[in-house]
Design an enzyme around this catalytic site. Structure first.
Site, PDB file in Angstrom:
ATOM      1  CG  HIS A   1       4.012  -5.337  -3.407  1.00  0.00           C
ATOM      2  ND1 HIS A   1       2.953  -5.732  -2.619  1.00  0.00           N
ATOM      3  CD2 HIS A   1       4.603  -6.473  -3.848  1.00  0.00           C
ATOM      4  CE1 HIS A   1       2.907  -7.057  -2.595  1.00  0.00           C
ATOM      5  NE2 HIS A   1       3.898  -7.533  -3.337  1.00  0.00           N
TER       6      HIS A   1
ATOM      7  CG  ASP B   1     -23.019 -16.778  19.879  1.00  0.00           C
ATOM      8  OD1 ASP B   1     -23.566 -16.891  18.767  1.00  0.00           O
ATOM      9  OD2 ASP B   1     -22.471 -17.715  20.465  1.00  0.00           O
TER      10      ASP B   1
ATOM     11  CD  GLU C   1       7.164 -14.970 -11.370  1.00  0.00           C
ATOM     12  OE1 GLU C   1       8.076 -15.807 -11.235  1.00  0.00           O
ATOM     13  OE2 GLU C   1       6.180 -15.132 -12.121  1.00  0.00           O
ATOM     14  CG  ASP C   2       7.173  -9.411 -10.703  1.00  0.00           C
ATOM     15  OD1 ASP C   2       6.811 -10.366 -11.415  1.00  0.00           O
ATOM     16  OD2 ASP C   2       6.504  -8.966  -9.759  1.00  0.00           O
TER      17      ASP C   2
ATOM     18  CG  ASP D   1       2.841 -11.123  -2.113  1.00  0.00           C
ATOM     19  OD1 ASP D   1       3.165 -10.002  -2.536  1.00  0.00           O
ATOM     20  OD2 ASP D   1       2.408 -12.041  -2.831  1.00  0.00           O
TER      21      ASP D   1
ATOM     22  CG  HIS E   1       7.909 -10.733  -2.033  1.00  0.00           C
ATOM     23  ND1 HIS E   1       7.768  -9.515  -1.427  1.00  0.00           N
ATOM     24  CD2 HIS E   1       6.839 -10.869  -2.866  1.00  0.00           C
ATOM     25  CE1 HIS E   1       6.646  -8.948  -1.859  1.00  0.00           C
ATOM     26  NE2 HIS E   1       6.067  -9.745  -2.742  1.00  0.00           N
TER      27      HIS E   1
HETATM   28 MN    MN Z   1       4.398  -9.528  -4.153  1.00  0.00          MN
END
Ligand code: MN
Length: 712
Positions: free
Chosen positions: A48, A261, A76-77, A139, A72
């Site tokens: 990812h 259009d 967080e993870d 992301d 990134h």
């Molecule tokens: Mn991400």
């Protein structure tokens, strides 16, 4: 999946200054940090961040952005900390990663529809470096591309919905149309897959009508036209995206077949002069649909988009949309703000094409390097103003946060003083709604409308505020006069004395005036009491009645002398009459007024504890009654709430209150424990019954443990 050396080579190919070692270090660091983590698809998690870096390298973003993309999700993870990033990659990268992490945390909350706009603002405020937002959007693009591997339909729908309401508009706001189009389409596919399929089929059918490819035919014919006029152009064409077709049929409430259009063509030329030449050629050859012409070259959009837009009845007698712009303008159109973060060996002149960059350019010229340039190019630089248009297309610049009232005063103080309503982009909107970049604002005026004191809360420009204050000062005197007269009449009646305005002449000397209105105003304003006036006229006056005071006001209303009550009908709150903020009286409550020197009458609920402060001054008390005729005014009621300390509980409160058509104006946490949160909340309601409905529906919810009306 792009490989390590491929990514590094790619970045180096457009950014010769790229720190190759740092890129390699980020790649390995992120891969190790994510270790054996898996995506919902079963792919290694590291795929990812790598894909996100890939997307951004396709856009030729500077290597710091690419490193941020790789890292990134680590904070967080995984067990990685910002300190680790700071030590290994320095403070610029650490700040970027920190920003993206903050945005990721925001994503975990679910957003009620009506908060989407606030949420977008919040995201912009957090993205104090635009690269943070660019990484977050990339992301989102990758997460949307892989959305189908999430098994929970509810989750897929929620993510798609937020993409549509929050992230796609953000991409548009900073001008990255490439992201916006893809996000819209992927979200639409999830939320309305069948309709999207239907539209795609229909578009394909129209495109291939009669077995010929209409788009290709039109391009060929346009090419002929330009060749005959010796103009070198690049023409591309496509049928529009399903989501844009769909929202157009919805917005304009028209059937698919009526959409004029559905094909759009783009003509790219070398320079600005050729843009207008190309336009001339087109209009010379085909009839133009005049109201659709827009010149965003002479007036660029605030996100710096530049292009000429026109609609013509083109080849095949078909209505088509044409955009004409230079290659440079096209790059800005596709990449928006990101275009300026792309590495390119820019000539100074080229950068000069972007007027909003001139301020930045000065910094760049003084700054020593790229880093310092980024340091100074914070997003807020473009955020302190909004640019709105009058229906005639005049651009009105306003400070951020400005409302239609500011807009109206910016046009003319007469327009401001008489504005009653507003259409924003063709839709009715509240006057207190903050305006956005590019909004077209149409003010409706009425001679009978006058500024309200509450407007002062919704304006940010000095011009609007000064005009409102000036008007209110004049009107406030009228209100004091009206209130004072009404108080005097009631007091005379109560004391069984005859009242006429003329009788006040006997009090002129005592109050050093020669105008009846002055005495009215003095009483209304609370400078003198009605009893002082009575005694000035009848020096030997002694009241035979009990003055209205604590004891008497507690009697049921009907046993009191009804006629002596002053109706607060027609008096504008905030001028001569004020509602006490200790007890927040609502229509339906039993109330009493206290004359406050210099400001008029303050209305309290009769049980309000603060009334004791005036117990010794019966002359300041006034019996008042509500006027409950239409139109009803909104009043503020205050509640004390105890809710379970869970993230969803606040949302529940908001929803319940909104469902009851009440409006939250203020919220303050007074106590917080592990289990419960206690707070006071001010809501706008019409009357006590309305508030009681809100209370009842709050009490019905298990997450809400206590609801009390606050009276002082
Ligand atoms: Mn991400």
């Amino acid at each position: 999946m792009i490989r390590q050396f491929e990514l590094v080579e790619k970045v180096k190919s457009y950014d010769p200054n790229a720190d190759e070692k740092a890129l390699n270090r980020a790649y390995v660091f992120s891969m190790k940090a994510h270790g054996t983590q898996k995506r919902a698809s079963g792919d290694p998690y590291f795929s990812h961040p790598l894909e996100v870096a890939g997307i951004l390298s396709d856009m030729r973003l500077d290597y710091s952005t690419i490193i941020t993309a790789l890292l990134h999700d680590t904070v967080e993870d995984t067990s990685v900390t910002l300190d680790d990033i700071q030590k290994l990659f320095g403070s610029e990268i650490a700040e970027l990663v920190n920003g993206v992490t903050k945005l990721t945390k925001l994503e975990h909350q679910s957003i009620p529809t009506r908060q989407a706009e606030n949420f977008r603002k919040l995201i912009l405020a957090i993205s104090n470096d635009v690269r943070i937002l660019i990484v977050k959007l990339a992301d989102r693009v990758h997460n949307m591309r892989t959305l189908s591997s999430l098994s929970s339909e509810e989750k897929r729908k929620r993510i798609a919905y937020e993409t549509l309401k929050i992230y796609a508009p953000l991409a548009e706001r900073i001008g990255i149309h490439q992201f916006k189009d893809e996000l819209d389409d992927l979200a639409f596919k999830e939320l309305n897959g069948e309709e999207r399929e239907f539209i795609l089929k229909r578009l394909a059918y129209l495109e291939q009508e009669g077995g010929r490819n209409i788009v290709q035919n039109i391009i060929a014919e346009l090419n002929d036209v330009f060749r005959n006029n010796n103009l070198k152009v690049d023409i591309s064409g496509r049928v529009k995206k399903p989501y844009s077709v769909w929202s157009k049929t919805r917005r304009k409430n028209i059937a698919f077949e009526q959409l004029a259009d559905i094909m759009a063509f783009r003509i790219l030329v070398d320079n600005k002069t050729e843009c207008y030449r190309a336009l001339g050629t087109i209009h010379d050859t085909y009839p133009a649909v005049s109201e659709r012409f827009k010149d965003f070259i002479s007036t660029p959009k605030p996100n710096n988009y530049q292009s000429l837009h026109t609609s013509i009845i083109g080849p095949n007698k078909q209505r088509i949309e044409i955009q004409i712009r230079t290659y440079d303008m096209h790059r800005v159109a596709e990449y928006g703000v990101a275009a300026h973060w792309q590495y390119k060996e820019d000539s100074k002149d080229e950068r000069m094409n972007y007027p909003w960059l001139t301020g930045l350019l000065e910094i760049l010229e003084q700054a020593s390097g790229v880093e310092e340039f980024f340091e100074h190019t914070k997003l807020e630089m473009f955020q302190d103003q909004v640019f709105c248009f009058t229906p005639a297309g005049k651009l009105i610049p306003l400070p951020r946060g400005a409302t239609p009232i500011d807009f109206a005063y910016a046009i003319h103080s007469d327009v401001g003083n008489h504005c009653v309503g507003v259409k924003i982009n063709g839709h009715m909107a509240p006057l207190k709604l903050p305006l956005h970049n590019g909004d077209q604002v149409e003010i409706t005026t009425s001679k009978s409308q006058t500024p309200s004191p509450s407007w002062e809360r919704f304006v940010v420009t000095g011009k609007a505020r000064a005009a409102i204050r000036k008007f209110i000062r004049t009107q406030q005197r009228d209100q004091f006069i009206e209130l004072g007269r009404s108080i005097l009449r009631k007091s005379f009646l109560y004391e069984e004395l005859d009242y006429s305005d003329g009788i006040l002449e006997h009090a002129f000397e005592r109050f050093k005036t020669d105008a009846i209105e002055d005495i009215h105003a003095l009483v209304g304003e609370g400078q003198i009491t009605s009893y002082q006036v009575i005694r000035a006229i009848y020096p030997n006056f002694r009241s035979k009645k009990t003055p209205l005071a604590l004891e008497t006001i507690h009697l049921p209303a009907k046993t009191r002398d009804k006629d002596s009550a002053v109706s607060i009908r027609g008096l504008i709150p905030g001028m001569a009459v004020h509602y006490a903020s200790c007890c927040h009286p609502l229509p339906g409550d039993q109330i009493v007024g206290v004359v406050m020197t210099g400001t008029g009458v303050k209305i309290h609920i009769i049980t309000c504890a603060h009334l004791k402060d005036y117990a010794e001054e019966p002359e300041r008390w006034i019996d008042v009654t509500w006027d409950q005729s239409e139109p009803q005014q909104l009043h503020i009621g205050r509640l004390l709430l105890t809710i379970v300390n869970k993230s969803e509980a606040v949302g529940v409160v908001t929803n319940v209150i909104t469902r009851q058509n009440a409006n939250i104006v203020n919220l303050k946490i007074t106590h917080k424990s592990e289990l419960f949160i206690e707070f006071t909340i001010d809501i706008e309601v019409y009357n006590i019954e309305h508030l009681e409905n809100v209370i009842a529906s709050l009490r019905a919810n298990p997450l809400i443990k206590g609801v009390e009306r606050v009276r002082n």
